[in-house]
Scaffold this motif. Sequence first.
Motif, mmCIF file in Angstrom:
data_model
loop_
_atom_site.group_PDB
_atom_site.id
_atom_site.type_symbol
_atom_site.label_atom_id
_atom_site.label_comp_id
_atom_site.label_asym_id
_atom_site.label_seq_id
_atom_site.Cartn_x
_atom_site.Cartn_y
_atom_site.Cartn_z
ATOM 1 N N PHE A 1 0.880 -1.217 -0.043
ATOM 2 C CA PHE A 1 0.185 -0.131 0.049
ATOM 3 C C PHE A 1 0.780 1.205 -0.182
ATOM 4 O O PHE A 1 0.436 2.440 0.387
ATOM 5 C CB PHE A 1 -0.841 -0.138 1.295
ATOM 6 C CG PHE A 1 -1.968 -1.133 1.284
ATOM 7 C CD1 PHE A 1 -2.864 -1.319 0.519
ATOM 8 C CD2 PHE A 1 -1.503 -2.239 2.028
ATOM 9 C CE1 PHE A 1 -3.884 -2.464 0.870
ATOM 10 C CE2 PHE A 1 -2.605 -3.276 1.996
ATOM 11 C CZ PHE A 1 -3.684 -3.264 1.422
ATOM 12 N N SER A 2 1.815 1.026 -0.437
ATOM 13 C CA SER A 2 2.923 2.449 -0.314
ATOM 14 C C SER A 2 2.504 3.709 -1.241
ATOM 15 O O SER A 2 2.677 4.741 -1.042
ATOM 16 C CB SER A 2 4.230 2.052 -0.800
ATOM 17 O OG SER A 2 4.528 1.444 -2.160
ATOM 18 N N GLY A 3 1.859 3.314 -2.165
ATOM 19 C CA GLY A 3 1.203 4.351 -2.933
ATOM 20 C C GLY A 3 0.084 4.926 -2.671
ATOM 21 O O GLY A 3 -0.289 6.125 -3.585
ATOM 22 N N GLN A 4 -0.461 4.737 -1.531
ATOM 23 C CA GLN A 4 -2.050 4.931 -1.440
ATOM 24 C C GLN A 4 -1.866 6.089 -0.135
ATOM 25 O O GLN A 4 -3.132 6.444 0.135
ATOM 26 C CB GLN A 4 -2.630 3.795 -0.996
ATOM 27 C CG GLN A 4 -3.196 3.046 -2.340
ATOM 28 C CD GLN A 4 -4.105 1.900 -1.799
ATOM 29 O OE1 GLN A 4 -4.485 1.928 -0.816
ATOM 30 N NE2 GLN A 4 -3.809 0.787 -2.834
ATOM 31 N N GLY A 5 -0.911 6.626 0.358
ATOM 32 C CA GLY A 5 -0.811 7.389 1.389
ATOM 33 C C GLY A 5 -0.437 6.998 2.853
ATOM 34 O O GLY A 5 -0.827 5.558 3.292
ATOM 35 N N ILE A 6 -0.254 7.816 3.570
ATOM 36 C CA ILE A 6 0.038 7.350 5.036
ATOM 37 C C ILE A 6 -1.151 6.786 5.750
ATOM 38 O O ILE A 6 -0.898 5.925 6.703
ATOM 39 C CB ILE A 6 0.835 8.665 5.771
ATOM 40 C CG1 ILE A 6 1.575 8.103 7.102
ATOM 41 C CG2 ILE A 6 -0.188 9.712 6.119
ATOM 42 C CD1 ILE A 6 3.035 7.315 6.901
#
Length: 111
Positions: free
Chosen positions: A65-70
């Motif tokens: 999920f690194s591209g979806q936000g903190i």
Amino acid sequence: MFRDMAFYMFGKPLDSFVQLFIFEPIVIGILAILIAMITKRSWTVFVTIIALNIIDNFLLVNYQFSGQGIGTIFTQNIVFFFEKFFSMFYEIIIAYIIVKLPIMHSKFKIA
């Protein structure tokens, strides 16, 4: 971390049941028992197992999920932690029982 280890060892991804209830408890349990033997304290089993599961969750969630936000990363870390809660409880019980055996106490002086 452990999914990649299983993939490299066996050449294919493991079934999720085998991964969570057979492979990971064996690997994490052995590491926790070794740390308890080194530190001579049985409570390090709990800390080691929880820390390894949190690290494993963190690495897996950051990869997926690194591209979806903190916010998604925080939420999914919590979800994945509770997803593995039963297998983590199983790992703790098995490793703690092994550490508390009389032979472990007499041979390795684990308190």
